[in-house]
Each structure stands twice: as structure tokens, then as C-alpha cells.
Design a protein around this motif. Structure first.
Motif, PDB file in Angstrom:
ATOM      1  N   ILE A  77     -13.384  -5.722   8.860  1.00  0.00           N
ATOM      2  CA  ILE A  77     -13.160  -5.939   7.429  1.00  0.00           C
ATOM      3  C   ILE A  77     -13.605  -7.319   6.973  1.00  0.00           C
ATOM      4  N   ARG A  78     -13.386  -8.339   7.775  1.00  0.00           N
ATOM      5  CA  ARG A  78     -13.765  -9.707   7.354  1.00  0.00           C
ATOM      6  C   ARG A  78     -15.268  -9.848   7.159  1.00  0.00           C
ATOM      7  N   ASP A  79     -16.045  -9.059   7.886  1.00  0.00           N
ATOM      8  CA  ASP A  79     -17.495  -9.106   7.746  1.00  0.00           C
ATOM      9  C   ASP A  79     -17.982  -8.355   6.509  1.00  0.00           C
ATOM     10  N   ARG A  80     -17.151  -7.462   5.977  1.00  0.00           N
ATOM     11  CA  ARG A  80     -17.568  -6.643   4.841  1.00  0.00           C
ATOM     12  C   ARG A  80     -17.106  -7.182   3.495  1.00  0.00           C
ATOM     13  N   VAL A  81     -16.082  -8.032   3.488  1.00  0.00           N
ATOM     14  CA  VAL A  81     -15.488  -8.445   2.211  1.00  0.00           C
ATOM     15  C   VAL A  81     -15.976  -9.815   1.750  1.00  0.00           C
ATOM     16  N   VAL A  82     -15.880 -10.013   0.437  1.00  0.00           N
ATOM     17  CA  VAL A  82     -16.241 -11.291  -0.176  1.00  0.00           C
ATOM     18  C   VAL A  82     -15.105 -12.290  -0.002  1.00  0.00           C
ATOM     19  N   GLY A  83     -13.880 -11.834  -0.209  1.00  0.00           N
ATOM     20  CA  GLY A  83     -12.688 -12.656  -0.035  1.00  0.00           C
ATOM     21  C   GLY A  83     -11.662 -11.834   0.709  1.00  0.00           C
ATOM     22  N   PRO A  84     -10.561 -12.431   1.086  1.00  0.00           N
ATOM     23  CA  PRO A  84      -9.565 -11.673   1.851  1.00  0.00           C
ATOM     24  C   PRO A  84      -8.934 -10.561   1.009  1.00  0.00           C
ATOM     25  N   PRO A  85      -8.603  -9.432   1.641  1.00  0.00           N
ATOM     26  CA  PRO A  85      -7.866  -8.379   0.933  1.00  0.00           C
ATOM     27  C   PRO A  85      -6.554  -8.938   0.387  1.00  0.00           C
ATOM     28  N   GLU A  86      -6.139  -8.418  -0.764  1.00  0.00           N
ATOM     29  CA  GLU A  86      -4.938  -8.889  -1.431  1.00  0.00           C
ATOM     30  C   GLU A  86      -3.870  -7.802  -1.402  1.00  0.00           C
ATOM     31  N   PRO A  87      -3.008  -7.820  -0.374  1.00  0.00           N
ATOM     32  CA  PRO A  87      -1.930  -6.821  -0.329  1.00  0.00           C
ATOM     33  C   PRO A  87      -0.763  -7.234  -1.212  1.00  0.00           C
ATOM     34  N   ALA A  88      -0.099  -6.234  -1.777  1.00  0.00           N
ATOM     35  CA  ALA A  88       1.092  -6.492  -2.588  1.00  0.00           C
ATOM     36  C   ALA A  88       2.047  -5.323  -2.432  1.00  0.00           C
ATOM     37  N   SER A  89       3.313  -5.633  -2.315  1.00  0.00           N
ATOM     38  CA  SER A  89       4.320  -4.585  -2.359  1.00  0.00           C
ATOM     39  C   SER A  89       4.435  -4.120  -3.802  1.00  0.00           C
ATOM     40  N   ALA A  90       4.800  -2.864  -3.980  1.00  0.00           N
ATOM     41  CA  ALA A  90       4.894  -2.321  -5.327  1.00  0.00           C
ATOM     42  C   ALA A  90       6.094  -1.388  -5.399  1.00  0.00           C
ATOM     43  N   THR A  91       6.548  -1.147  -6.609  1.00  0.00           N
ATOM     44  CA  THR A  91       7.628  -0.204  -6.849  1.00  0.00           C
ATOM     45  C   THR A  91       7.093   0.911  -7.731  1.00  0.00           C
ATOM     46  N   LEU A  92       7.218   2.127  -7.259  1.00  0.00           N
ATOM     47  CA  LEU A  92       6.780   3.279  -8.038  1.00  0.00           C
ATOM     48  C   LEU A  92       7.734   3.480  -9.203  1.00  0.00           C
ATOM     49  N   ILE A  93       7.215   3.422 -10.407  1.00  0.00           N
ATOM     50  CA  ILE A  93       8.007   3.622 -11.614  1.00  0.00           C
ATOM     51  C   ILE A  93       8.033   5.102 -11.972  1.00  0.00           C
ATOM     52  N   GLY A  94       6.918   5.741 -11.804  1.00  0.00           N
ATOM     53  CA  GLY A  94       6.803   7.167 -12.097  1.00  0.00           C
ATOM     54  C   GLY A  94       5.392   7.618 -11.831  1.00  0.00           C
ATOM     55  N   SER A  95       5.213   8.918 -11.769  1.00  0.00           N
ATOM     56  CA  SER A  95       3.874   9.485 -11.591  1.00  0.00           C
ATOM     57  C   SER A  95       3.879  10.889 -12.143  1.00  0.00           C
ATOM     58  N   TYR A  96       2.720  11.350 -12.484  1.00  0.00           N
ATOM     59  CA  TYR A  96       2.581  12.726 -12.938  1.00  0.00           C
ATOM     60  C   TYR A  96       1.547  13.401 -12.066  1.00  0.00           C
ATOM     61  N   ARG A  97       1.994  14.275 -11.197  1.00  0.00           N
ATOM     62  CA  ARG A  97       1.116  15.057 -10.324  1.00  0.00           C
ATOM     63  C   ARG A  97       0.192  14.174  -9.501  1.00  0.00           C
ATOM     64  N   PHE A  98       0.680  13.036  -9.114  1.00  0.00           N
ATOM     65  CA  PHE A  98      -0.133  12.103  -8.356  1.00  0.00           C
ATOM     66  C   PHE A  98       0.596  11.696  -7.101  1.00  0.00           C
ATOM     67  N   LEU A  99       1.514  10.779  -7.212  1.00  0.00           N
ATOM     68  CA  LEU A  99       2.384  10.383  -6.106  1.00  0.00           C
ATOM     69  C   LEU A  99       3.787  10.820  -6.461  1.00  0.00           C
ATOM     70  N   ALA A 100       4.434  11.497  -5.551  1.00  0.00           N
ATOM     71  CA  ALA A 100       5.805  11.933  -5.821  1.00  0.00           C
ATOM     72  C   ALA A 100       6.724  10.729  -5.887  1.00  0.00           C
ATOM     73  N   GLY A 101       7.575  10.692  -6.839  1.00  0.00           N
ATOM     74  CA  GLY A 101       8.472   9.563  -7.017  1.00  0.00           C
ATOM     75  C   GLY A 101       9.811   9.788  -6.399  1.00  0.00           C
TER      76      GLY A 101
END
Length: 101
Positions: A77-101
Motif C-alpha cells: 500500500i505505501r508504494d501505491r498511495v500518495v499519502g498515508p491512508p486515513e482511518p477513522a472510527s465511525a458511528t452508523l446513524i442509519g442506512s437504507y438498503r445499504f448497511l444494516a443498522g
């Protein structure tokens, strides 16, 4: 309890296709092995070089960390990217037919 992680990064122009191929191999393996405990998607943005991964991990074990195809994806991955990947934790607020909440 589930946890959601969102990772965004930009690849070099000449590495975007290879990055997509590696991501597709991860999905192929997940579809073959069906490890459970994971909802996962990857988007390639309209600029052609930006990628966004969204993983919802259900339980203590992270099936991605056990995937040989994901290990292969991460290996260069380090050879393919311009800058480091930016991981972030997230909280699912809601979804419609996408990710089950």
C-alpha cells in the motif's frame, strides 16, 4: 456490538488500477470464504485515484485481518498511495438498503 471503520486514501495515478485489482481480489476471497462477522465495501471516487473503504466488524474478531488477500493488498500500500491512508472510527446513524443498522 459492532464497530465501523472508514478509510480514505489517494493512490498514485499509475497505481490506481493495480489497487482496484487487489481490492477486487479481497472481495473475491471474502465471497469464497464467507467468514461472517463483516460487512465491507470499497468505493473508487470519480477522480479515479481516491478510494474509500467502509468495514462494519461484528464481534471481537476482524475477518479482514485473517484474509490472505487483504494481507496482500496491504503489503504494497505505501508504494501505491500518495499519502498515508486515513482511518477513522465511525458511528452508523442509519442506512437504507445499504448497511444494516
Amino acid at each position: 456490538m459492532s464497530r465501523t471503520v472508514v478509510v480514505r486514501y489517494e493512490t498514485r495515478t499509475d497505481a490506481a488500477e493495480d489497487n482496484q485489482r487487489l481490492v477486487e481480489e479481497v472481495f473475491a476471497q471474502l465471497n469464497r470464504d464467507d467468514p461472517g462477522g463483516l460487512r465491507y465495501m470499497t468505493l473508487r471516487l470519480a477522480d479515479g485515484v481516491s478510494f474509500v473503504h467502509v468495514a462494519v466488524i461484528e464481534g471481537e474478531n476482524d475477518p479482514l485481518s485473517e484474509s490472505p488477500a487483504f494481507s496482500e493488498f496491504q503489503k504494497g500500500i505505501r508504494d501505491r498511495v500518495v499519502g498515508p491512508p486515513e482511518p477513522a472510527s465511525a458511528t452508523l446513524i442509519g442506512s437504507y438498503r445499504f448497511l444494516a443498522g
